[in-house]
Design a protein around this motif. Structure first.
Motif, PDB file in Angstrom:
ATOM      1  N   ALA A  87       0.827  -1.622   0.290  1.00 10.62           N
ATOM      2  CA  ALA A  87       0.201   0.249   0.086  1.00 10.62           C
ATOM      3  C   ALA A  87       0.747   1.344   0.234  1.00 10.62           C
ATOM      4  O   ALA A  87       1.897   1.371   0.436  1.00 10.62           O
ATOM      5  CB  ALA A  87      -0.966   0.147   1.299  1.00 10.62           C
ATOM      6  N   ALA A  88       0.694   2.155  -0.350  1.00 10.80           N
ATOM      7  CA  ALA A  88       1.265   3.607  -0.498  1.00 10.80           C
ATOM      8  C   ALA A  88       0.383   4.528  -1.356  1.00 10.80           C
ATOM      9  O   ALA A  88      -0.858   4.282  -2.345  1.00 10.80           O
ATOM     10  CB  ALA A  88       2.789   3.956  -1.559  1.00 10.80           C
ATOM     11  N   ILE A  89       0.584   6.107  -1.468  1.00 11.91           N
ATOM     12  CA  ILE A  89      -0.415   6.800  -1.742  1.00 11.91           C
ATOM     13  C   ILE A  89       0.950   7.629  -2.538  1.00 11.91           C
ATOM     14  O   ILE A  89       2.061   8.136  -2.375  1.00 11.91           O
ATOM     15  CB  ILE A  89      -0.896   7.347  -0.919  1.00 11.91           C
ATOM     16  CG1 ILE A  89      -0.731   8.188  -0.043  1.00 11.91           C
ATOM     17  CG2 ILE A  89      -2.544   6.862  -0.411  1.00 11.91           C
ATOM     18  CD1 ILE A  89      -1.364   9.395   1.234  1.00 11.91           C
ATOM     19  N   THR A  90       0.003   9.060  -3.515  1.00 10.64           N
ATOM     20  CA  THR A  90       0.496   9.608  -3.605  1.00 10.64           C
ATOM     21  C   THR A  90      -0.859  11.145  -3.967  1.00 10.64           C
ATOM     22  O   THR A  90      -1.560  10.569  -4.338  1.00 10.64           O
ATOM     23  CB  THR A  90       1.204   9.280  -5.286  1.00 10.64           C
ATOM     24  OG1 THR A  90       1.913  11.173  -5.531  1.00 10.64           O
ATOM     25  CG2 THR A  90       0.675   9.615  -6.716  1.00 10.64           C
ATOM     26  N   ARG A  91      -0.058  11.735  -3.421  1.00  7.71           N
ATOM     27  CA  ARG A  91      -0.973  13.027  -3.460  1.00  7.71           C
ATOM     28  C   ARG A  91      -0.457  14.438  -5.079  1.00  7.71           C
ATOM     29  O   ARG A  91      -0.540  15.626  -4.982  1.00  7.71           O
ATOM     30  CB  ARG A  91      -1.046  13.878  -2.303  1.00  7.71           C
ATOM     31  CG  ARG A  91      -1.591  13.045  -1.827  1.00  7.71           C
ATOM     32  CD  ARG A  91      -3.037  12.460  -1.616  1.00  7.71           C
ATOM     33  NE  ARG A  91      -3.946  12.953  -1.334  1.00  7.71           N
ATOM     34  CZ  ARG A  91      -4.262  10.658  -1.214  1.00  7.71           C
ATOM     35  NH1 ARG A  91      -3.536  10.097  -2.794  1.00  7.71           N
ATOM     36  NH2 ARG A  91      -5.107  10.028   0.219  1.00  7.71           N
ATOM     37  N   GLY A  92       0.107  13.668  -5.699  1.00  5.45           N
ATOM     38  CA  GLY A  92       0.318  15.163  -7.181  1.00  5.45           C
ATOM     39  C   GLY A  92       1.812  15.827  -6.889  1.00  5.45           C
ATOM     40  O   GLY A  92       2.280  15.378  -5.592  1.00  5.45           O
ATOM     41  N   ASP A  93       2.097  15.967  -7.935  1.00 14.89           N
ATOM     42  CA  ASP A  93       4.041  16.960  -8.094  1.00 14.89           C
ATOM     43  C   ASP A  93       4.110  18.101  -7.842  1.00 14.89           C
ATOM     44  O   ASP A  93       3.565  19.450  -8.413  1.00 14.89           O
ATOM     45  CB  ASP A  93       3.853  16.337  -9.231  1.00 14.89           C
ATOM     46  CG  ASP A  93       5.280  16.759  -9.742  1.00 14.89           C
ATOM     47  OD1 ASP A  93       6.121  16.708  -8.697  1.00 14.89           O
ATOM     48  OD2 ASP A  93       6.015  16.825 -10.713  1.00 14.89           O
ATOM     49  N   LEU A  94       4.012  18.514  -6.773  1.00 15.58           N
ATOM     50  CA  LEU A  94       4.170  19.974  -6.147  1.00 15.58           C
ATOM     51  C   LEU A  94       5.369  20.398  -5.451  1.00 15.58           C
ATOM     52  O   LEU A  94       5.925  19.520  -4.590  1.00 15.58           O
ATOM     53  CB  LEU A  94       2.740  20.536  -5.223  1.00 15.58           C
ATOM     54  CG  LEU A  94       1.322  20.455  -5.419  1.00 15.58           C
ATOM     55  CD1 LEU A  94       1.014  20.190  -4.175  1.00 15.58           C
ATOM     56  CD2 LEU A  94       1.393  21.189  -5.943  1.00 15.58           C
ATOM     57  N   LEU A 152       7.661  15.409  -2.864  1.00 15.17           N
ATOM     58  CA  LEU A 152       6.216  14.924  -1.475  1.00 15.17           C
ATOM     59  C   LEU A 152       6.930  12.839  -1.351  1.00 15.17           C
ATOM     60  O   LEU A 152       6.679  12.220  -0.638  1.00 15.17           O
ATOM     61  CB  LEU A 152       5.226  15.271  -1.468  1.00 15.17           C
ATOM     62  CG  LEU A 152       5.076  14.463  -0.013  1.00 15.17           C
ATOM     63  CD1 LEU A 152       5.832  14.711   0.601  1.00 15.17           C
ATOM     64  CD2 LEU A 152       3.224  15.350  -0.123  1.00 15.17           C
ATOM     65  N   TYR A 153       6.602  12.351  -2.862  1.00 13.57           N
ATOM     66  CA  TYR A 153       6.530  10.843  -3.088  1.00 13.57           C
ATOM     67  C   TYR A 153       7.736  10.692  -3.167  1.00 13.57           C
ATOM     68  O   TYR A 153       8.244   9.280  -2.154  1.00 13.57           O
ATOM     69  CB  TYR A 153       6.083  11.129  -4.347  1.00 13.57           C
ATOM     70  CG  TYR A 153       5.599   9.101  -4.461  1.00 13.57           C
ATOM     71  CD1 TYR A 153       4.672   8.007  -3.768  1.00 13.57           C
ATOM     72  CD2 TYR A 153       6.483   8.374  -5.124  1.00 13.57           C
ATOM     73  CE1 TYR A 153       4.931   7.091  -3.999  1.00 13.57           C
ATOM     74  CE2 TYR A 153       6.904   6.662  -5.848  1.00 13.57           C
ATOM     75  CZ  TYR A 153       5.458   5.976  -4.720  1.00 13.57           C
ATOM     76  OH  TYR A 153       5.832   5.353  -4.982  1.00 13.57           O
ATOM     77  N   ARG A 154       8.516  10.798  -3.496  1.00 11.91           N
ATOM     78  CA  ARG A 154       9.984  10.775  -3.711  1.00 11.91           C
ATOM     79  C   ARG A 154      10.577  10.524  -1.508  1.00 11.91           C
ATOM     80  O   ARG A 154      11.227   9.738  -1.320  1.00 11.91           O
ATOM     81  CB  ARG A 154      11.449  11.569  -4.406  1.00 11.91           C
ATOM     82  CG  ARG A 154      10.944  11.021  -5.896  1.00 11.91           C
ATOM     83  CD  ARG A 154      11.809  12.773  -6.609  1.00 11.91           C
ATOM     84  NE  ARG A 154      12.324  12.821  -7.690  1.00 11.91           N
ATOM     85  CZ  ARG A 154      12.832  11.946  -8.620  1.00 11.91           C
ATOM     86  NH1 ARG A 154      13.546  10.935  -8.317  1.00 11.91           N
ATOM     87  NH2 ARG A 154      12.709  12.320  -9.708  1.00 11.91           N
TER      88      ARG A 154
END
Length: 231
Positions: A87-94, A152-154
């Motif tokens: 399980a993991a999420i991302t919330r866009g490339d900000l 943030l994902y990185r």
């Protein structure tokens, strides 16, 4: 005759990579326990109906520690050959300076803290010759970050990798295999429609890589082709 089928617990198996992994282990003859969030019908439920009882479904919201403990209690009589957290999420490339505090916390809790809580809590269920794995990403590699983006994902995947290294160091005498797996750039909600690989192209390699590391204690950061990923 003794039943020697192996058992895999896949955390986050309702769709895409997790669902593909559940299907692959069924194909390989394993028993599978897959977790979903909530009670809605998912592709995992369809897979379970066709599995002849070899796939069972458990409900788990991974970000709720009490639910992790409850799952451990429900599975206390089972022995796992593989525990794999997907399980993991991302919330866009900000850019990181534009990331709201609550978004930062949500992604870090889901992608870094919660997987490690699962590992710490469910480790006793894994056989001493078994494997504990987490789905990471080459985007968690500091060495490979030459273009930026997806800050943030990185960061969440780098944090996950660091926490897993700390876990491995604290449990250096553990005979279990510990894996961080990069599945490649896959066409999922996270990977997007332009990614290089389909789930069907990535997941058999993930399973083969896991099998190839069986019996090798310590932590390994590998991609779906079994190649080491730079830290």
């Amino acid at each position: 005759m003794t039943d020697t089928r192996k058992t895999a617990l896949i955390i986050g198996a309702s769709r895409t990579l997790g669902l593909g992994l559940a299907a692959e282990y069924l194909r390989l003859g394993w028993d599978v326990i897959g977790t979903v969030r909530g009670s809605r019908h998912t592709g995992l439920h369809d897979l379970a109906e066709a599995s002849g009882g070899r796939l069972t479904i458990e409900s788990l919201e991974m970000t709720e520690p009490e639910q992790i403990s409850a799952l451990r209690d429900r599975l206390a009589q089972r022995t796992l050959d593989l525990l794999f957290v997907n399980a993991a999420i991302t919330r866009g490339d900000l850019p990181i300076g534009e990331v709201p505090t609550d978004m930062f916390a949500e992604v870090m809790i889901t992608n870094a803290l919660s997987p490690m809580r699962v590992v710490e809590s469910l480790r006793p269920l894994v056989a001493s010759t078994g494997t504990i794995g987490i789905m990471s990403s080459d985007q968690g590699s500091i060495a490979l970050n030459t273009e930026g983006g997806q800050d943030l994902y990185r960061a969440s995947k780098s944090a996950l990798n660091q926490l897993m290294r700390s876990y491995a160091a604290r449990n250096a005498e553990d005979t279990r295999t510990l894996l961080l797996i990069d599945p490649g750039w896959v066409r999922t909600e996270l990977g997007g429609p332009d990614a290089d690989l389909s789930v069907e192209e990535s997941i058999p390699g993930v399973a083969e890589t896991i099998a190839g590391q069986r019996g090798k204690p310590g932590l390994h950061f590998l991609d779906y082709q079994g190649q080491a990923v730079p830290w």
